[in-house]
Write an enzyme that holds these catalytic residues in place. Sequence first.
Site, PDB file in Angstrom:
ATOM      1  NE  ARG A 135       5.570  11.099  -8.796  1.00 24.73           N
ATOM      2  CZ  ARG A 135       4.586  11.403  -9.605  1.00 24.73           C
ATOM      3  NH1 ARG A 135       3.840  10.447 -10.131  1.00 24.73           N
ATOM      4  NH2 ARG A 135       4.309  12.648  -9.902  1.00 24.73           N
ATOM      5  CD  GLU A 194      13.593  21.565 -12.004  1.00 21.80           C
ATOM      6  OE1 GLU A 194      14.355  22.110 -11.191  1.00 21.80           O
ATOM      7  OE2 GLU A 194      13.828  21.506 -13.226  1.00 21.80           O
ATOM      8  CD  GLU A 246       9.647  24.066 -13.211  1.00 27.33           C
ATOM      9  OE1 GLU A 246       8.464  24.243 -12.883  1.00 27.33           O
ATOM     10  OE2 GLU A 246      10.533  23.724 -12.418  1.00 27.33           O
ATOM     11  N   GLY A 247       7.846  22.327 -16.107  1.00 32.75           N
ATOM     12  CA  GLY A 247       6.719  22.779 -16.920  1.00 32.75           C
ATOM     13  C   GLY A 247       6.432  21.908 -18.126  1.00 32.75           C
ATOM     14  CB  THR A 287      -2.092  23.203 -18.137  1.00 34.82           C
ATOM     15  OG1 THR A 287      -0.677  23.197 -18.187  1.00 34.82           O
ATOM     16  CG2 THR A 287      -2.608  21.789 -18.288  1.00 34.82           C
ATOM     17  CG  ASP A 341       3.883  16.276 -21.690  1.00 38.51           C
ATOM     18  OD1 ASP A 341       5.092  16.480 -21.474  1.00 38.51           O
ATOM     19  OD2 ASP A 341       3.181  15.545 -20.974  1.00 38.51           O
ATOM     20  NE  ARG A 383       5.721  15.761 -18.665  1.00 40.47           N
ATOM     21  CZ  ARG A 383       4.837  15.309 -17.788  1.00 40.47           C
ATOM     22  NH1 ARG A 383       5.162  15.201 -16.524  1.00 40.47           N
ATOM     23  NH2 ARG A 383       3.634  14.963 -18.176  1.00 40.47           N
TER      24      ARG A 383
END
Length: 195
Positions: free
Chosen positions: A49, A53, A91-92, A113, A125, A127
């Site tokens: 997985r 965070e 985060e976020g 969001t 996004d 990430r």
Amino acid sequence: MVTIKNRVVIPLEGAETPPEFITFNGFTEEHVAIVFPQLKPGNTPPLVRVHSECLTGDVFGSQLCDCGPQLHEALACFSREGGILLYLRQEGRGIGLYAKLSAYTLQKKGLDTFEANRHLSLPEDARSFEPAAQMLKALEVMRIRLLTNNPDKASQLEEHGIEIESIIPTGVYLNPNNRRYLEAKVRHKKHTIPL
């Protein structure tokens, strides 16, 4: 190059066999791998997985997302059969805690969001899942079963040299406060969430 820095076994509540927490050299963020011993014999690739965070969801049980339940599902699964949790400090969706809380304020006014992030002049996004691939390589794990509903995680891991044998969907953790959030993930990021 990302290499293993330290390994420490930490007993966890609900885990019969304590997992190993592994830190790494080569990152600016403090990402961590939590490796549960493989409890089922055989040559099956480990279940993995990749979890970003989420302080509000992971720690405080926020009902605005499904992060906490997904994390706890993964930990329970790994406690039963073994596996690897890659906990990424982004985060976020990579915008940080304060910006995420600002986005929550806009979501209360009707934006989803992703729209809220854009309204704040932030990426939808930010990430990257390359660190997850680098962690797996440092652990000498090149083939995995991936626990996710996010197709972007799978494609990014494959782009960075990780072979995915199969994708196992996570549960759907719908509540009255996160329906719009989950619908936005399906609409914007093509998450496989049957709502």
